[in-house]
Design an enzyme around this catalytic site. Structure first.
Site, PDB file in Angstrom:
ATOM      1  N   HIS A  28      71.272 112.289  12.338  1.00 46.53           N
ATOM      2  CA  HIS A  28      70.798 112.166  10.953  1.00 46.53           C
ATOM      3  C   HIS A  28      71.888 111.424  10.192  1.00 46.53           C
ATOM      4  O   HIS A  28      73.070 111.769  10.297  1.00 46.53           O
ATOM      5  CB  HIS A  28      70.577 113.558  10.352  1.00 46.53           C
ATOM      6  CG  HIS A  28      69.834 113.523   9.050  1.00 46.53           C
ATOM      7  ND1 HIS A  28      70.424 113.111   7.888  1.00 46.53           N
ATOM      8  CD2 HIS A  28      68.551 113.832   8.743  1.00 46.53           C
ATOM      9  CE1 HIS A  28      69.522 113.176   6.903  1.00 46.53           C
ATOM     10  NE2 HIS A  28      68.381 113.615   7.402  1.00 46.53           N
ATOM     11  N   ARG A  70      66.220 106.210  10.917  1.00 46.88           N
ATOM     12  CA  ARG A  70      67.513 106.901  11.022  1.00 46.88           C
ATOM     13  C   ARG A  70      68.491 106.238  11.974  1.00 46.88           C
ATOM     14  O   ARG A  70      69.686 106.231  11.721  1.00 46.88           O
ATOM     15  CB  ARG A  70      67.269 108.313  11.526  1.00 46.88           C
ATOM     16  CG  ARG A  70      66.633 109.109  10.470  1.00 46.88           C
ATOM     17  CD  ARG A  70      66.382 110.478  10.944  1.00 46.88           C
ATOM     18  NE  ARG A  70      65.839 111.163   9.806  1.00 46.88           N
ATOM     19  CZ  ARG A  70      65.256 112.323   9.860  1.00 46.88           C
ATOM     20  NH1 ARG A  70      65.165 112.956  10.997  1.00 46.88           N
ATOM     21  NH2 ARG A  70      64.801 112.875   8.771  1.00 46.88           N
ATOM     22  N   HIS A  96      71.061 115.492  15.198  1.00 43.16           N
ATOM     23  CA  HIS A  96      70.015 116.141  14.411  1.00 43.16           C
ATOM     24  C   HIS A  96      68.798 116.560  15.228  1.00 43.16           C
ATOM     25  O   HIS A  96      68.299 117.665  15.079  1.00 43.16           O
ATOM     26  CB  HIS A  96      69.584 115.170  13.315  1.00 43.16           C
ATOM     27  CG  HIS A  96      68.571 115.705  12.371  1.00 43.16           C
ATOM     28  ND1 HIS A  96      68.794 116.824  11.594  1.00 43.16           N
ATOM     29  CD2 HIS A  96      67.313 115.285  12.065  1.00 43.16           C
ATOM     30  CE1 HIS A  96      67.731 117.063  10.847  1.00 43.16           C
ATOM     31  NE2 HIS A  96      66.816 116.149  11.118  1.00 43.16           N
ATOM     32  N   ARG A 114      62.661 109.762  16.116  1.00 43.16           N
ATOM     33  CA  ARG A 114      61.652 110.444  15.286  1.00 43.16           C
ATOM     34  C   ARG A 114      61.738 109.997  13.832  1.00 43.16           C
ATOM     35  O   ARG A 114      62.834 109.824  13.290  1.00 43.16           O
ATOM     36  CB  ARG A 114      61.861 111.962  15.352  1.00 43.16           C
ATOM     37  CG  ARG A 114      60.910 112.720  14.456  1.00 43.16           C
ATOM     38  CD  ARG A 114      61.007 114.214  14.630  1.00 43.16           C
ATOM     39  NE  ARG A 114      62.249 114.786  14.171  1.00 43.16           N
ATOM     40  CZ  ARG A 114      62.559 115.031  12.905  1.00 43.16           C
ATOM     41  NH1 ARG A 114      61.708 114.716  11.934  1.00 43.16           N
ATOM     42  NH2 ARG A 114      63.711 115.579  12.581  1.00 43.16           N
TER      43      ARG A 114
HETATM   44  P1  FAD Z   1      62.869 125.688  16.209  1.00 41.07           P
HETATM   45  O1  FAD Z   1      62.341 125.820  14.837  1.00 41.07           O
HETATM   46  O2  FAD Z   1      64.267 125.286  16.384  1.00 41.07           O
HETATM   47  O3  FAD Z   1      62.593 127.082  16.925  1.00 41.07           O
HETATM   48  C1  FAD Z   1      62.950 127.330  18.265  1.00 41.07           C
HETATM   49  C2  FAD Z   1      63.288 128.808  18.368  1.00 41.07           C
HETATM   50  O4  FAD Z   1      63.367 129.190  19.719  1.00 41.07           O
HETATM   51  C3  FAD Z   1      64.643 129.131  17.761  1.00 41.07           C
HETATM   52  O5  FAD Z   1      64.521 130.146  16.815  1.00 41.07           O
HETATM   53  C4  FAD Z   1      65.499 129.541  18.956  1.00 41.07           C
HETATM   54  O6  FAD Z   1      66.484 130.479  18.635  1.00 41.07           O
HETATM   55  C5  FAD Z   1      64.442 130.102  19.883  1.00 41.07           C
HETATM   56  N1  FAD Z   1      64.826 130.093  21.291  1.00 41.07           N
HETATM   57  C6  FAD Z   1      65.411 129.092  21.994  1.00 41.07           C
HETATM   58  N2  FAD Z   1      65.586 129.461  23.275  1.00 41.07           N
HETATM   59  C7  FAD Z   1      65.104 130.716  23.404  1.00 41.07           C
HETATM   60  C8  FAD Z   1      65.004 131.624  24.487  1.00 41.07           C
HETATM   61  N3  FAD Z   1      65.447 131.307  25.695  1.00 41.07           N
HETATM   62  N4  FAD Z   1      64.461 132.844  24.265  1.00 41.07           N
HETATM   63  C9  FAD Z   1      64.008 133.190  23.028  1.00 41.07           C
HETATM   64  N5  FAD Z   1      64.096 132.359  21.952  1.00 41.07           N
HETATM   65  C10 FAD Z   1      64.622 131.135  22.152  1.00 41.07           C
HETATM   66  N6  FAD Z   1      61.687 117.895  10.261  1.00 41.07           N
HETATM   67  C11 FAD Z   1      60.748 117.437   9.400  1.00 41.07           C
HETATM   68  O7  FAD Z   1      59.673 117.050   9.797  1.00 41.07           O
HETATM   69  N7  FAD Z   1      61.009 117.453   8.061  1.00 41.07           N
HETATM   70  C12 FAD Z   1      62.178 117.858   7.540  1.00 41.07           C
HETATM   71  O8  FAD Z   1      62.347 117.875   6.338  1.00 41.07           O
HETATM   72  C13 FAD Z   1      63.190 118.299   8.437  1.00 41.07           C
HETATM   73  N8  FAD Z   1      64.402 118.682   7.974  1.00 41.07           N
HETATM   74  C14 FAD Z   1      65.327 119.186   8.861  1.00 41.07           C
HETATM   75  C15 FAD Z   1      66.531 119.661   8.383  1.00 41.07           C
HETATM   76  C16 FAD Z   1      67.454 120.215   9.246  1.00 41.07           C
HETATM   77  C17 FAD Z   1      68.786 120.703   8.721  1.00 41.07           C
HETATM   78  C18 FAD Z   1      67.157 120.309  10.634  1.00 41.07           C
HETATM   79  C19 FAD Z   1      68.144 120.896  11.595  1.00 41.07           C
HETATM   80  C20 FAD Z   1      65.964 119.820  11.122  1.00 41.07           C
HETATM   81  C21 FAD Z   1      65.041 119.263  10.239  1.00 41.07           C
HETATM   82  N9  FAD Z   1      63.813 118.789  10.701  1.00 41.07           N
HETATM   83  C22 FAD Z   1      62.881 118.326   9.815  1.00 41.07           C
HETATM   84  C23 FAD Z   1      63.464 118.917  12.113  1.00 41.07           C
HETATM   85  C24 FAD Z   1      62.616 120.154  12.345  1.00 41.07           C
HETATM   86  O9  FAD Z   1      63.036 121.206  11.504  1.00 41.07           O
HETATM   87  C25 FAD Z   1      62.671 120.635  13.779  1.00 41.07           C
HETATM   88  O10 FAD Z   1      62.521 119.596  14.671  1.00 41.07           O
HETATM   89  C26 FAD Z   1      61.558 121.617  14.026  1.00 41.07           C
HETATM   90  O11 FAD Z   1      61.580 122.597  13.046  1.00 41.07           O
HETATM   91  C27 FAD Z   1      61.641 122.262  15.376  1.00 41.07           C
HETATM   92  O12 FAD Z   1      60.729 123.328  15.405  1.00 41.07           O
HETATM   93  P2  FAD Z   1      60.517 124.164  16.729  1.00 41.07           P
HETATM   94  O13 FAD Z   1      59.648 125.288  16.389  1.00 41.07           O
HETATM   95  O14 FAD Z   1      60.139 123.263  17.819  1.00 41.07           O
HETATM   96  O15 FAD Z   1      61.993 124.672  17.058  1.00 41.07           O
HETATM   97  O1  MEZ Z   2      62.474 115.046   9.409  1.00 38.97           O
HETATM   98  C1  MEZ Z   2      63.625 115.328   9.096  1.00 38.97           C
HETATM   99  O2  MEZ Z   2      64.467 115.644   9.929  1.00 38.97           O
HETATM  100  C2  MEZ Z   2      63.994 115.258   7.673  1.00 38.97           C
HETATM  101  C3  MEZ Z   2      62.987 114.779   6.754  1.00 38.97           C
HETATM  102  C4  MEZ Z   2      65.198 115.621   7.307  1.00 38.97           C
HETATM  103  C5  MEZ Z   2      65.622 115.399   5.931  1.00 38.97           C
HETATM  104  O3  MEZ Z   2      66.396 114.479   5.736  1.00 38.97           O
HETATM  105  O4  MEZ Z   2      65.176 116.112   5.050  1.00 38.97           O
END
Ligand code: FAD
Ligand code: MEZ
Length: 610
Positions: free
Chosen positions: A404, A441, A543, A583
């Site tokens: 990022h 990005r 990121h 992405r």
């Molecule tokens: P996560 O939300 O990371 O959830 C995965 C979960 O699985 C975690 O809680 C983890 O602890 C758990 N886990 C992992 N391994 C195990 C295991 N072996 N056993 C049990 N639990 C486990 N995207 C956008 O589209 N818009 C945005 O504005 C944006 N802003 C962002 C800002 C930040 C600071 C970050 C870090 C990311 C941002 N993203 C954004 C990206 C987006 O948030 C993530 O890509 C997305 O939320 C991932 O969702 P997920 O459910 O796949 O994974």
């Molecule tokens: O998609 C993202 O990771 C995102 C929009 C992050 C941000 O800058 O807010």
């Protein structure tokens, strides 16, 4: 009270205290729970303190310690004596930041930070560096625990057979996992949702800038014309056409429906802004530009709780179980309290997120990123990927890892792209712009790294601040520099004042003319002319991991031979294909909600048939 009586009273008090401690020690010494005994030999931990004033039963139901992995009873005991997190947040603000006011979701458990039998840690310090004066504190540190740790205990649990049975197990309570859980419940399945962290929400709860969706009601209300096909084209272009087109079509095609689904559960996604690489404004967030992730995951969490999803925190899945036909039959879990145990399930959804917080793994796939900081939550280390790999899944695109562009090294947090989307510019140490601020990005990050010092300043005025609530959070964290004029700001950050004034003047001219003649920035939302002016030093940080488990359009996991692994589904950042090589900002929340929903539905259908 005269002085001799007072002396007698104090003496009595001291004697009683000694007795108290003695009884505490005696009781501890006879305790069955070895953990507690150990604690009392190290009087620096919270449990010792409670021992002096009471007994094990002050915290636990019985003397043998906690009885379940959510530590529900223990947390209720904390709240009973010390008040709820919300109440505590209103007192004890230190340096402007209350240690109990958080952006984390769910009912954040006291025991996430206040650990009874080991040193307490401030969970926030996984990202920030508040160094809160937490009682009985240790330092935040984490080492990666491989999934094949404690093999003997694992084998014993496997030999003991299933402790329980359900229709669908979902691994990971982030955005994809919570969406899958709600959707599987809607489809009638019994669901156990397992999360290894003490706090749910994963990276999803941190999402800031927005959720991309095309042809939505919110866009229509704001007079924004968009098409799903344009979202597909933008996504493919941003991903360097390495994306799986079928998945991208599902992403864009279902995006407005996913917004409606969240809205039907109470989400507010009415503010729409621009993200890098998008042709139009399609990034949806709450009114006034508050962070999207904390809001959406809270809505999903509430919905999962309301639908009686069996949610277990502190519960790490270390193995997927299969039968002789290679069909998935359940999981091996390691519960913080309950140890290893087996859950038999008809279907399992891997929603374990990415691995950006594991720099060793990141550097293995992309050595250029060695030593980089990450924007992610502490659980994003890739153990879920190891579990899936061990079960024989195919992966794709693991080498594509995104930095990022705007991470604040001082604040330890990512500065949302929405700040640029709403008008901020990037300048270098010479006070000059150097890039189209809302390019993709990969390009923005490379341009920042090419500047002197490998960092840049994000510059904006008061009108940008007013347009985006998220900025108030950065101001509260005290790393935003401020000046009553551009010249004053330039002095504060050590760039030539005349250059910054010139840069702002020409940018404002481009805005008036509706064309950025210098870098071809496609959106020029507002002039930067309203004092005060603000600056944040930014540099890229790891990121998003674009690669992961290979899935088909029904989220079924595939083997390297392209075969479906029956009963295994995957969604979100744990998968590869949706985002190709890079992405677009805002596409991940769309991804996890849409594919999480599909995975939950498909897993429930599969379970019904088996
Ligand atoms: P996560 O939300 O990371 O959830 C995965 C979960 O699985 C975690 O809680 C983890 O602890 C758990 N886990 C992992 N391994 C195990 C295991 N072996 N056993 C049990 N639990 C486990 N995207 C956008 O589209 N818009 C945005 O504005 C944006 N802003 C962002 C800002 C930040 C600071 C970050 C870090 C990311 C941002 N993203 C954004 C990206 C987006 O948030 C993530 O890509 C997305 O939320 C991932 O969702 P997920 O459910 O796949 O994974
Ligand atoms: O998609 C993202 O990771 C995102 C929009 C992050 C941000 O800058 O807010």
């Amino acid at each position: 009270m005269d002085s001799s009586l007072k002396r007698l009273f104090l003496l009595g008090l001291a004697f009683c205290s000694v007795l108290f401690v003695f009884w505490g020690c005696r009781e501890t010494a006879t305790m069955v729970g070895g953990q507690v005994e150990k604690a009392f030999q190290h009087p620096q931990v919270l449990a010792d303190f409670h021992q002096v004033s009471g007994s094990c039963k002050d915290c636990h139901i019985s003397k043998s310690g906690p009885i379940e992995d959510n530590l529900t009873h223990e947390n209720n005991q904390c709240v009973e004596c010390h008040a709820s997190l919300a109440k505590l947040a209103d007192v004890g603000v230190r340096g402007g930041v209350s240690p109990h006011r958080s952006h984390l979701i769910g009912a954040v458990a006291c025991t996430s930070c206040h650990l009874g039998h080991e040193k307490s840690v401030s969970y926030c310090d996984a990202c920030h560096s508040f160094e809160h004066q937490i009682p009985f504190a240790g330092k935040w540190e984490r080492t990666f625990v491989p999934i094949d740790t404690d093999m003997m205990a694992q084998e014993q649990a496997l030999a003991a057979g299933p402790r329980e049975t359900t229709d669908v197990v979902i691994v990971g309570a982030g955005g994809a996992g919570l969406s899958a859980a709600v959707s599987a419940r809607e489809a009638g399945a019994n669901v156990i949702l397992l999360e290894k962290e003490p706090i749910p929400g994963g990276n999803a709860k941190l999402a800031a800038g927005g959720m991309n969706a095309a042809e939505t009601k919110s866009q229509a209300a704001l007079g924004i014309t968009d098409e799903k096909q344009i979202m597909i084209d933008d996504t493919m272009k941003g991903g360097r056409n390495l994306n799986d087109l079928a998945l991208v079509k599902i992403l864009a095609g279902n995006s407005s429906d996913s917004v409606d689904w969240l809205t039907s559960m109470g989400a507010d996604l009415t503010d729409v802004g621009r993200m890098g690489g998008a042709s139009v404004n399609r990034s949806h967030r709450p009114t006034g530009g508050a962070g999207v992730g904390a809001h959406v995951t809270q809505v999903l969490w509430d919905s999962a709780v309301k639908r009686n999803v069996d949610i277990r925190l502190n519960s790490r899945v270390v193995r997927l179980l299969k039968d002789s036909a290679d069909n998935v039959t359940g999981v091996l879990v390691h519960g913080k309290v309950s140890g290893y145990y087996v859950i038999k399930a008809d279907a399992v959804v891997m929603a374990t997120g990415g691995f950006a917080k594991n720099n060793d793994r990141v550097a293995k796939y992309d050595p250029k990123l060695k030593g980089f900081k990450a924007t992610n939550h502490p659980g994003a280390v890739g153990d879920g990927l190891d579990v899936a790999l061990q079960a024989g899944v195919a992966t794709r695109d693991l080498e594509y890892i995104q930095a990022h562009p705007t991470y604040s090294p001082v604040g330890g947090v990512m500065i949302t792209e929405a700040v640029r989307g709403n008008g901020a510019i990037l300048i270098n140490r010479d006070g000059q712009r150097f890039v189209n601020e809302i390019t993709t990005r990969d390009k923005a990050a490379a341009a920042i790294l090419a500047q002197k010092g490998g960092s840049a300043y994000l510059i904006f005025d008061h009108s940008v601040r007013k347009s985006l609530k998220k900025i108030e959070g950065y101001i509260n964290l005290h790393f935003v520099r401020e000046g009553q004029s551009a010249a004053e700001l330039a002095v504060a950050i050590g760039v030539p004042a005349a250059e910054l004034e010139k840069t702002l003047a020409s940018y404002n001219r481009f805005k008036k003319a509706g064309k950025d003649e210098q870098f071809g920035r496609p959106n020029l939302p507002r002039e930067l002319a309203l004092a005060p002016f603000y600056a944040i030093e930014v540099t890229p940080a790891v990121h998003h991991t674009m690669g992961g488990i290979t899935i088909d359009s029904r989220t079924r996991a595939k083997t390297v031979n392209g075969k479906t692994i029956e009963g295994l589904y995957a969604a979100g950042e744990a998968t590869g294909g949706v985002h190709g090589a890079n992405r677009l900002g805002g596409n991940a929340i769309s991804d996890i909600v849409t594919f999480g929903r599909i995975a939950g539905f498909e897993a429930a259908q599969y379970a019904r048939q088996h």
